[in-house]
Design a protein around this motif. Structure first.
Motif, PDB file in Angstrom:
ATOM      1  N   ASP A   1      16.096  13.568  -1.119  1.00 25.25           N
ATOM      2  CA  ASP A   1      15.192  14.629  -0.696  1.00 25.25           C
ATOM      3  C   ASP A   1      15.738  16.007  -1.084  1.00 25.25           C
ATOM      4  O   ASP A   1      15.012  16.838  -1.630  1.00 25.25           O
ATOM      5  CB  ASP A   1      14.960  14.550   0.816  1.00 25.25           C
TER       6      ASP A   1
ATOM      7  N   ASN B   1      15.492  16.492  -4.874  1.00 26.58           N
ATOM      8  CA  ASN B   1      14.120  16.803  -5.294  1.00 26.58           C
ATOM      9  C   ASN B   1      13.757  18.255  -4.997  1.00 26.58           C
ATOM     10  O   ASN B   1      13.152  18.947  -5.823  1.00 26.58           O
ATOM     11  CB  ASN B   1      13.120  15.860  -4.633  1.00 26.58           C
TER      12      ASN B   1
ATOM     13  N   GLN C   1      12.905  21.126  -7.811  1.00 28.87           N
ATOM     14  CA  GLN C   1      11.657  21.899  -7.766  1.00 28.87           C
ATOM     15  C   GLN C   1      11.953  23.394  -7.739  1.00 28.87           C
ATOM     16  O   GLN C   1      11.307  24.173  -8.427  1.00 28.87           O
ATOM     17  CB  GLN C   1      10.837  21.519  -6.538  1.00 28.87           C
TER      18      GLN C   1
END
Length: 175
Positions: free
Chosen positions: A105, A108, A112
């Motif tokens: 998590d 990611n 981003q």
């Protein structure tokens, strides 16, 4: 006398309206995603992003292997373990699995964020080039087709390639 003034005012209004209504507005189109992906600076940013992604992927893969190893040990030895040993092993597995999920998590989110940072660095410079082309070639409006769906646009008015060339030239001159 009032009638003549109204007639003249009406004719002037009609003349002004027809001139603006029939004026040839020049509208251009760009694809910002294409410009970012195909410009030299965008390609370099993509390369940097891929390197970061590969490094992050390695750490995720390593932790994934640890989780699988714990799960395999638990599955193979679980039946012959004592209840407390099995409980300890399951707790260790659950902790490792939670750590793995948090890592994925966080990775990611970081990827981003980094992707947005790269775009935020490139877009202002690209927009300067777009403005310069628009002013030089007398465009009334330039639309980004990557951000809004357009049912149709004339590909002849797509200036993305010209923007890429000019952006590469100006960004190369700065370095």
């Amino acid at each position: 006398m009032k009638k003549n003034i109204l007639w003249i005012a009406g004719l002037l209004l009609l003349f002004a309206w027809t001139n603006t209504a029939f004026a040839a507005d020049k509208i251009g189109f760009i694809n910002m995603q294409t410009i970012i992906q195909n410009s030299n600076a965008g390609k370099k940013a993509a390369e940097d992003f891929k390197k970061l992604f590969a490094r992050k992927q390695e750490s995720i893969k390593a932790m994934e292997n640890e989780v699988k190893k714990l799960k395999d040990e638990l599955d193979k030895q679980g039946a012959v373990m004592t209840a407390s040993a099995r409980g300890d092993k399951e707790a260790a597995y659950q902790r490792k699995m939670r750590d793995y999920q948090i890592l994925v998590d966080d990775t990611n989110k970081e990827l981003q964020k980094r992707d947005q940072e790269y775009s935020q660095q490139l877009i202002p410079e690209i927009l300067k080039v777009v403005r310069a082309i628009a002013e030089k070639e007398k465009y009334t409006l330039i639309l980004d087709i990557s951000t809004m769906p357009l049912p149709y646009f004339d590909k002849a008015n797509d200036i993305s390639k010209k923007v890429i060339d000019d952006y590469n030239r100006t960004s190369g001159a700065k370095k």
